[in-house]
Design a protein around this motif. Structure first.
Motif, PDB file in Angstrom:
ATOM      1  N   VAL A 284      -4.371 -15.338 105.326  1.00 44.88           N
ATOM      2  CA  VAL A 284      -5.470 -14.841 104.480  1.00 44.88           C
ATOM      3  C   VAL A 284      -4.904 -14.075 103.294  1.00 44.88           C
ATOM      4  O   VAL A 284      -5.378 -14.219 102.150  1.00 44.88           O
ATOM      5  CB  VAL A 284      -6.426 -13.955 105.305  1.00 44.88           C
ATOM      6  CG1 VAL A 284      -7.504 -13.353 104.402  1.00 44.88           C
ATOM      7  CG2 VAL A 284      -7.066 -14.759 106.427  1.00 44.88           C
ATOM      8  N   PHE A 285      -3.896 -13.252 103.551  1.00 40.51           N
ATOM      9  CA  PHE A 285      -3.273 -12.464 102.483  1.00 40.51           C
ATOM     10  C   PHE A 285      -2.750 -13.362 101.370  1.00 40.51           C
ATOM     11  O   PHE A 285      -3.008 -13.116 100.176  1.00 40.51           O
ATOM     12  CB  PHE A 285      -2.133 -11.622 103.064  1.00 40.51           C
ATOM     13  CG  PHE A 285      -1.222 -11.013 102.037  1.00 40.51           C
ATOM     14  CD1 PHE A 285      -1.631  -9.921 101.281  1.00 40.51           C
ATOM     15  CD2 PHE A 285       0.043 -11.535 101.811  1.00 40.51           C
ATOM     16  CE1 PHE A 285      -0.790  -9.365 100.318  1.00 40.51           C
ATOM     17  CE2 PHE A 285       0.888 -10.986 100.856  1.00 40.51           C
ATOM     18  CZ  PHE A 285       0.471  -9.897 100.113  1.00 40.51           C
ATOM     19  N   TYR A 286      -2.019 -14.417 101.718  1.00 39.33           N
ATOM     20  CA  TYR A 286      -1.452 -15.288 100.695  1.00 39.33           C
ATOM     21  C   TYR A 286      -2.514 -16.136 100.007  1.00 39.33           C
ATOM     22  O   TYR A 286      -2.352 -16.512  98.841  1.00 39.33           O
ATOM     23  CB  TYR A 286      -0.344 -16.172 101.283  1.00 39.33           C
ATOM     24  CG  TYR A 286       1.022 -15.630 100.941  1.00 39.33           C
ATOM     25  CD1 TYR A 286       1.610 -15.894  99.714  1.00 39.33           C
ATOM     26  CD2 TYR A 286       1.696 -14.818 101.821  1.00 39.33           C
ATOM     27  CE1 TYR A 286       2.841 -15.373  99.380  1.00 39.33           C
ATOM     28  CE2 TYR A 286       2.934 -14.284 101.496  1.00 39.33           C
ATOM     29  CZ  TYR A 286       3.498 -14.571 100.274  1.00 39.33           C
ATOM     30  OH  TYR A 286       4.717 -14.043  99.939  1.00 39.33           O
ATOM     31  N   THR A 287      -3.591 -16.455 100.711  1.00 40.81           N
ATOM     32  CA  THR A 287      -4.691 -17.170 100.056  1.00 40.81           C
ATOM     33  C   THR A 287      -5.328 -16.298  98.975  1.00 40.81           C
ATOM     34  O   THR A 287      -5.612 -16.775  97.860  1.00 40.81           O
ATOM     35  CB  THR A 287      -5.740 -17.594 101.093  1.00 40.81           C
ATOM     36  OG1 THR A 287      -5.128 -18.398 102.101  1.00 40.81           O
ATOM     37  CG2 THR A 287      -6.861 -18.394 100.421  1.00 40.81           C
ATOM     38  N   LEU A 288      -5.546 -15.026  99.288  1.00 42.46           N
ATOM     39  CA  LEU A 288      -6.096 -14.098  98.295  1.00 42.46           C
ATOM     40  C   LEU A 288      -5.118 -13.904  97.141  1.00 42.46           C
ATOM     41  O   LEU A 288      -5.515 -13.871  95.975  1.00 42.46           O
ATOM     42  CB  LEU A 288      -6.410 -12.755  98.953  1.00 42.46           C
ATOM     43  CG  LEU A 288      -7.492 -12.739 100.043  1.00 42.46           C
ATOM     44  CD1 LEU A 288      -7.628 -11.350 100.637  1.00 42.46           C
ATOM     45  CD2 LEU A 288      -8.829 -13.207  99.485  1.00 42.46           C
ATOM     46  N   ARG A 289      -3.841 -13.795  97.468  1.00 42.53           N
ATOM     47  CA  ARG A 289      -2.826 -13.571  96.430  1.00 42.53           C
ATOM     48  C   ARG A 289      -2.676 -14.790  95.517  1.00 42.53           C
ATOM     49  O   ARG A 289      -2.379 -14.653  94.332  1.00 42.53           O
ATOM     50  CB  ARG A 289      -1.492 -13.239  97.091  1.00 42.53           C
ATOM     51  CG  ARG A 289      -0.407 -12.795  96.115  1.00 42.53           C
ATOM     52  CD  ARG A 289       0.791 -12.244  96.842  1.00 42.53           C
ATOM     53  NE  ARG A 289       1.780 -11.740  95.903  1.00 42.53           N
ATOM     54  CZ  ARG A 289       2.882 -12.402  95.551  1.00 42.53           C
ATOM     55  NH1 ARG A 289       3.144 -13.589  96.089  1.00 42.53           N
ATOM     56  NH2 ARG A 289       3.730 -11.884  94.683  1.00 42.53           N
ATOM     57  N   ALA A 290      -2.880 -15.993  96.068  1.00 39.14           N
ATOM     58  CA  ALA A 290      -2.744 -17.220  95.269  1.00 39.14           C
ATOM     59  C   ALA A 290      -3.759 -17.291  94.144  1.00 39.14           C
ATOM     60  O   ALA A 290      -3.575 -18.029  93.170  1.00 39.14           O
ATOM     61  CB  ALA A 290      -2.874 -18.449  96.172  1.00 39.14           C
ATOM     62  N   SER A 291      -4.846 -16.530  94.255  1.00 37.78           N
ATOM     63  CA  SER A 291      -5.882 -16.554  93.224  1.00 37.78           C
ATOM     64  C   SER A 291      -5.386 -16.016  91.884  1.00 37.78           C
ATOM     65  O   SER A 291      -6.008 -16.269  90.842  1.00 37.78           O
ATOM     66  CB  SER A 291      -7.090 -15.736  93.682  1.00 37.78           C
ATOM     67  OG  SER A 291      -6.737 -14.357  93.819  1.00 37.78           O
ATOM     68  N   MET A 292      -4.270 -15.291  91.878  1.00 34.15           N
ATOM     69  CA  MET A 292      -3.773 -14.734  90.628  1.00 34.15           C
ATOM     70  C   MET A 292      -3.366 -15.820  89.641  1.00 34.15           C
ATOM     71  O   MET A 292      -3.422 -15.621  88.430  1.00 34.15           O
ATOM     72  CB  MET A 292      -2.590 -13.801  90.905  1.00 34.15           C
ATOM     73  CG  MET A 292      -2.961 -12.541  91.667  1.00 34.15           C
ATOM     74  SD  MET A 292      -4.293 -11.612  90.890  1.00 34.15           S
ATOM     75  CE  MET A 292      -3.506 -11.135  89.359  1.00 34.15           C
ATOM     76  N   SER A 293      -2.943 -16.970  90.143  1.00 37.41           N
ATOM     77  CA  SER A 293      -2.614 -18.074  89.234  1.00 37.41           C
ATOM     78  C   SER A 293      -3.851 -18.522  88.463  1.00 37.41           C
ATOM     79  O   SER A 293      -3.749 -18.945  87.300  1.00 37.41           O
ATOM     80  CB  SER A 293      -2.023 -19.250  90.020  1.00 37.41           C
ATOM     81  OG  SER A 293      -2.968 -19.761  90.946  1.00 37.41           O
ATOM     82  N   ASN A 294      -5.040 -18.422  89.081  1.00 41.52           N
ATOM     83  CA  ASN A 294      -6.281 -18.748  88.382  1.00 41.52           C
ATOM     84  C   ASN A 294      -6.541 -17.768  87.241  1.00 41.52           C
ATOM     85  O   ASN A 294      -7.022 -18.161  86.164  1.00 41.52           O
ATOM     86  CB  ASN A 294      -7.462 -18.707  89.356  1.00 41.52           C
ATOM     87  CG  ASN A 294      -7.367 -19.759  90.436  1.00 41.52           C
ATOM     88  OD1 ASN A 294      -6.287 -20.223  90.783  1.00 41.52           O
ATOM     89  ND2 ASN A 294      -8.499 -20.138  90.992  1.00 41.52           N
ATOM     90  N   ILE A 295      -6.230 -16.495  87.468  1.00 39.68           N
ATOM     91  CA  ILE A 295      -6.441 -15.481  86.430  1.00 39.68           C
ATOM     92  C   ILE A 295      -5.578 -15.786  85.212  1.00 39.68           C
ATOM     93  O   ILE A 295      -6.054 -15.743  84.063  1.00 39.68           O
ATOM     94  CB  ILE A 295      -6.112 -14.079  86.979  1.00 39.68           C
ATOM     95  CG1 ILE A 295      -7.058 -13.719  88.130  1.00 39.68           C
ATOM     96  CG2 ILE A 295      -6.206 -13.034  85.875  1.00 39.68           C
ATOM     97  CD1 ILE A 295      -8.497 -13.620  87.734  1.00 39.68           C
ATOM     98  N   ILE A 492     -15.234 -19.090  93.220  1.00 38.32           N
ATOM     99  CA  ILE A 492     -14.039 -18.984  94.071  1.00 38.32           C
ATOM    100  C   ILE A 492     -13.764 -17.536  94.428  1.00 38.32           C
ATOM    101  O   ILE A 492     -13.515 -17.198  95.598  1.00 38.32           O
ATOM    102  CB  ILE A 492     -12.820 -19.615  93.357  1.00 38.32           C
ATOM    103  CG1 ILE A 492     -12.975 -21.133  93.287  1.00 38.32           C
ATOM    104  CG2 ILE A 492     -11.525 -19.243  94.074  1.00 38.32           C
ATOM    105  CD1 ILE A 492     -11.934 -21.818  92.423  1.00 38.32           C
ATOM    106  N   PHE A 493     -13.816 -16.647  93.452  1.00 34.79           N
ATOM    107  CA  PHE A 493     -13.472 -15.257  93.701  1.00 34.79           C
ATOM    108  C   PHE A 493     -14.518 -14.548  94.556  1.00 34.79           C
ATOM    109  O   PHE A 493     -14.178 -13.624  95.307  1.00 34.79           O
ATOM    110  CB  PHE A 493     -13.249 -14.524  92.377  1.00 34.79           C
ATOM    111  CG  PHE A 493     -11.851 -14.703  91.843  1.00 34.79           C
ATOM    112  CD1 PHE A 493     -10.889 -13.721  92.015  1.00 34.79           C
ATOM    113  CD2 PHE A 493     -11.496 -15.866  91.191  1.00 34.79           C
ATOM    114  CE1 PHE A 493      -9.611 -13.893  91.541  1.00 34.79           C
ATOM    115  CE2 PHE A 493     -10.216 -16.051  90.708  1.00 34.79           C
ATOM    116  CZ  PHE A 493      -9.258 -15.061  90.879  1.00 34.79           C
ATOM    117  N   ARG A 494     -15.760 -14.974  94.475  1.00 33.02           N
ATOM    118  CA  ARG A 494     -16.771 -14.371  95.341  1.00 33.02           C
ATOM    119  C   ARG A 494     -16.613 -14.844  96.786  1.00 33.02           C
ATOM    120  O   ARG A 494     -16.867 -14.077  97.725  1.00 33.02           O
ATOM    121  CB  ARG A 494     -18.169 -14.665  94.798  1.00 33.02           C
ATOM    122  CG  ARG A 494     -18.446 -13.838  93.551  1.00 33.02           C
ATOM    123  CD  ARG A 494     -19.790 -14.069  92.927  1.00 33.02           C
ATOM    124  NE  ARG A 494     -19.929 -13.241  91.726  1.00 33.02           N
ATOM    125  CZ  ARG A 494     -20.937 -13.311  90.871  1.00 33.02           C
ATOM    126  NH1 ARG A 494     -21.932 -14.177  91.092  1.00 33.02           N
ATOM    127  NH2 ARG A 494     -20.978 -12.533  89.800  1.00 33.02           N
TER     128      ARG A 494
END
Length: 519
Positions: A284-295, A492-494
């Motif tokens: 879960v941690f890495y899934t949340l962290r992977a969202s930074m590439s979207n930013i 996605i972020f929600r």
């Protein structure tokens, strides 16, 4: 283990050992940081496909996972000085070979070789440094600093790569790393003697068959996860073959380990509920962290921020990460329960996900992004080190090495799977929203007529009528894509916010009552 002070020469001052060993670790950390670079962000200015760059990183990390199965036997065979000298010189040769070729296949082979060599070179220095830190929390201090570098490494190396390409070329980064390796060589020659750190064991019965099966599993798994989107998943025979290969070789690996007299991995540790919980939290941690590439994709594609500007913005995230690591250090040092640390960390991460979802507008300012970048850094900094300690401490110290192997393997899979999830989610949602927006365009609408007239009048002043029409249509299409991308990331972020919040609530409602080893 033998007396560790005996591996250093007698004249070496005690106060200089840790600082110089820290310097000696620099090339290992630099190579490790390159393995963790943000593929979406980096591929844009390297003019490479994001999928190709991610596969290159995954290939190197897969070999690190496999290297962990044999590195301990190498420590026991060589004395530390010769071991470090050999591995460092091999790394220099591999790096130098990378500067001589642009052949993709050869670079893949070199990266395959570089992964385990880099691991072998640097991983032995961590326990040596821990043994020289005269503090009751030596292990916690060393791990916190080490994992802080790993979390911040993608930003630091991206800045280095960008600087080298702008002012020199990509090879300059490799030459810089090679120069640090040479410095490390001199430290090993001057500081270490020929004494051993561990009793010598012969270098045989390494179970290389299991290492081979694991490497095929990881590489084929990374291939279909990363390239599935590009080749339309199971419509491509390449994806089908790699998918089938992954499961066949993973099954063979499990069977091989179950029947082996000296298994590389003891699957019995998976009976530990605490270990399984730790691995799930890591996912879960890495899934949340992977969202930074979207930013960073939004920053480049929609907000049109220059790369130099984005590189500077990233360091607010680094500042947050350092802050989070310091907070987690204090919490673990004061023996706060892990579930409270995890709950707080996931609450901070999920809050940053929700905050990001309200910033996806075409004209978002930097002042709105900076605080949430810092907050996201705090969340990931608070979670990473405690998660590692939680996983390693999930089993009896006899099997702590296997727990570390499980953590390293799950980090490989979560990084690769999270990349695939984000890439496919963005593609699916953006395509859906762009189609709906295009479908709802009505030429009789005053809003459409206003937008079209403004674009067409602007282009007709400097182009022919047909060219002005094509340019106007292209601009309108680009705006629709940008809007679809923003809406997709908002969704996605929600969803990520709900995931992070759910984990935090579950941790509060379900206390971790399992015994903790080696806190």
């Amino acid at each position: 283990m033998l007396e560790q002070a005996s591996i250093f020469k007698k004249w070496v001052p005690e106060k200089l050992i840790v600082p110089f060993l820290g310097i000696a670790m620099m090339p290992y950390l630099m190579v490790l940081m390159i393995f963790n670079m943000n593929s979406t962000f980096t591929a844009s200015f390297l003019d490479l496909e994001v999928d190709d760059l991610q596969f290159l990183f995954s290939l190197a990390y897969a070999t690190i996972v496999c290297g962990f199965f044999v590195h301990e036997r190498l420590f026991h065979f060589f004395n530390i000085r010769n071991y470090l000298l050999v591995m460092t010189m091999l790394n220099i040769l591999v790096l130098f070979a990378m500067t001589l070729t642009k052949n993709t296949e050869l670079i893949l082979i070199l990266r395959f070789i570089q992964g385990p060599i880099s691991l072998f070179e640097g991983v032995i220095l961590v326990p040596i440094i821990i043994s020289r830190i005269k503090h009751e929390n030596a292990k916690l201090i060393a791990y916190s600093m080490f994992y802080c570098v790993i979390l911040c490494g993608d930003k630091i190396t991206t800045l280095m790569v960008k600087f080298a390409i702008q002012n020199y070329n990509y090879n300059m980064i490799i030459y810089t790393i090679m120069s640090f390796h040479v410095l490390s060589l001199s430290i090993y020659v001057l500081f270490f003697n020929q004494n051993r750190m561990y009793p010598q064991k012969p270098l045989y019965q390494l179970n290389l068959g299991g290492v081979f099966l694991m490497s095929i599993t990881l590489i084929s798994g990374a291939f279909w996860l990363i390239y599935g989107k590009k080749y339309f998943w199971f419509e491509s025979p390449l994806i089908v073959i790699s998918f089938v290969t992954t499961f066949i070789f993973s099954g063979l690996f499990i069977y091989h380990q179950k029947t082996s007299r000296r298994p590389l991995f003891h699957f019995e540790i998976l009976k530990s509920k605490r270990l399984v919980i730790g691995l799930l939290l890591f996912f879960v941690f890495y899934t949340l962290r992977a969202s930074m590439s979207n930013i960073y994709q939004i920053m480049a594609v929609v907000w049109k921020w220059p790369w130099e500007y984005v590189l500077n913005i990233q360091f607010y995230n680094v500042a947050g990460t350092v802050t989070g690591v310091m907070i987690s250090f204090l919490l673990v040092k004061n023996k706060i329960e892990f579930r409270y640390i995890f709950c707080l960390g996931f609450l901070v991460l999920s809050a940053s996900m929700l905050w990001f979802s309200y910033l996806f507008f075409p004209d978002t300012r930097t002042s709105a992004v900076v605080p949430v970048l810092f907050l996201e850094g705090v969340g990931q900094g608070m979670l990473f080190t405690p998660l590692i300690l939680f996983i390693i401490g999930s089993v009896h110290p006899t099997f702590s090495g296997n727990a570390a192997h499980a953590g390293i393997a799950i980090r490989f899979w979560t990084t690769t799977i999270a990349f695939s999830i984000m890439q496919n989610a963005v593609l699916h949602l953006t395509t859906k929203h762009q189609f709906l927006m295009t479908k709802n365009l009505d030429k009789s609408s005053p809003i459409f007529q206003e937008q079209w007239s403004a674009l067409y009048n602007k282009n007709i002043s400097s182009h022919l009528a047909n060219e002005a029409e094509l340019l106007s249509f292209g601009t309108l299409k680009s705006r629709l894509f940008n809007q679809a991308l923003l809406v997709s990331n908002m969704e996605i972020f929600r969803v990520l916010f709900v995931v992070g919040l759910s984990v935090a609530i579950i941790l509060i409602l379900k206390p971790l009552k399992t015994k903790i080893y080696n806190r």
